[in-house]
Structures are given as C-alpha cells and as structure tokens.
Design an enzyme around this catalytic site. Sequence first.
Site: not given
Length: 232
Positions: A19, A61
């Site tokens: 991740h 992100h």
Amino acid sequence: MYTSIMRSNESDFFVKIAHRGASAYEPENTLASFKKAIDMNADLIEFDVRCSQDSQIVVIHDKKVDRTTDGSGLVGHKTLSELKELDAGNGEEIPTLDEVLDLFRGKTRFAIEIKENGVEDKVVKQIKKHGLEEDSFVISFKPNRLKLIKYLEPSIRTGLISFSSLNFINNALNCGADAVAPFHWFISDNTVRSARENGLHLFTYVVNESVKAKELKDRGVQGIVTNKPDIL
Ligand code: G3P
Ligand code: CA
C-alpha cells in the site's frame, strides 16, 4: 507464475499488495517505498495517481501536496517541474507514473489507483507504452472510472475498492471489474462465496497485522493491501 494464476479461475492463491509501497518503512508513494516493497517480496505495488497542471501523471495520494511534502497547494495547480522540486520525505521526489512503470517493470506488478477523473486515457496509454497490460490492475473507488478503463482497453484488469458495507459485489460487476476490494471489516463468509460465484477476485485493505492477514487468507481472501509487506 503470478500472471497466469491471476488470469485463471484458481481460487487458492494469495498476493501481498504493498500500500503506497512499503509505506510503514519509507515515505509513501516514493521510489524508496516501492524498492523496499519489492525487497520484501510484495507481489504488487499499489500507488495513487493524479494529474499535474501540465498534464503529467504523478504518483501522490492527496489532492494537495501539504501532508506528504514540504510544499503546499493543489497538485493540479503545479507543473511537473514544480512538483519535482518538493521533498516527498527523506529527500525523495514525487515520481511520475512513467518513471515507476519504467523502473519496476519486470520486478513487480502494479495496482494503479486513479484518484481523479480525466486521467484514465493517460494511464491506459502509459500501461500500453510499457507493455504492462498483463501486469497491471487499475483500481478505484469510483465505478465510472473503471468502466472507462475497460472501454479504452478491455484487456487491462480493474478492481473496485469499497469503503461501504453495501452492494460492492454488484457495483463491481456492473462496472465490469475483475476484482473487488472491500474494507476488511466487511469481509464475511458470504462475501467470499459471492465473489467466487461471480468470478471476482477478492482483495481487502489495509491489513497490517499478520494474525489478521492469516485469518483473511484462511477464509479465502485472495490478497491484502498492506503497509507492511513483510508481515507474512
Ligand atoms: O487499495 C486500497 C487503498 O489504497 C485505498 O485507500 O486512501 O489509501 O488510497 P487509500
Ligand atoms: Ca490507494
């Protein structure tokens, strides 16, 4: 081999998806984080993509650079060269999608999360440019983005991520996804059965404890998204 397993109907495989890279150990979404994940034998690296002001696909992100860099402001209001001047942690740069695919092609597989509308065409072009149709999953919380990816290139696999406990199997099927990834709270035996019956790969996120990861694996989940690819 990983690719052939993912293309088959085998249900007894398990993949570790790093991740934002090995983000428990290195700054998220950086080359250092991806290298670390590969050293830890992650099967795929997961990362997030957005568009710069000058239409370059960058790996970050948040909508703004504030949390993960020493800068401030919207990603989409900065050119690539302005973004490259920022420190994304430990002196790392914000990578482009092109750099990540070029550097890690053949060393891992890619779970590319689309964080904003309008980048689908560029993402598909990059995957095709690097010949990575077999080694990429395009993922998103938004079914319409995945529908568009399938329209642009049906051979690229897609995965619907969901933070809702409701309808995620149907939503994944409706957008033609190959995989579904509900938050790990929402994995029940019924979820495992229903994903299998409908031919969907079942992954879940974000799992950082080995006991929990093992439990999910034993229950039939086929992959976990984790900040710690060394937990299993
Ligand atoms: O792969 C699932 C995960 O990446 C989704 O959440 O916010 O970390 O992008 P987020
Ligand atoms: Ca993500």
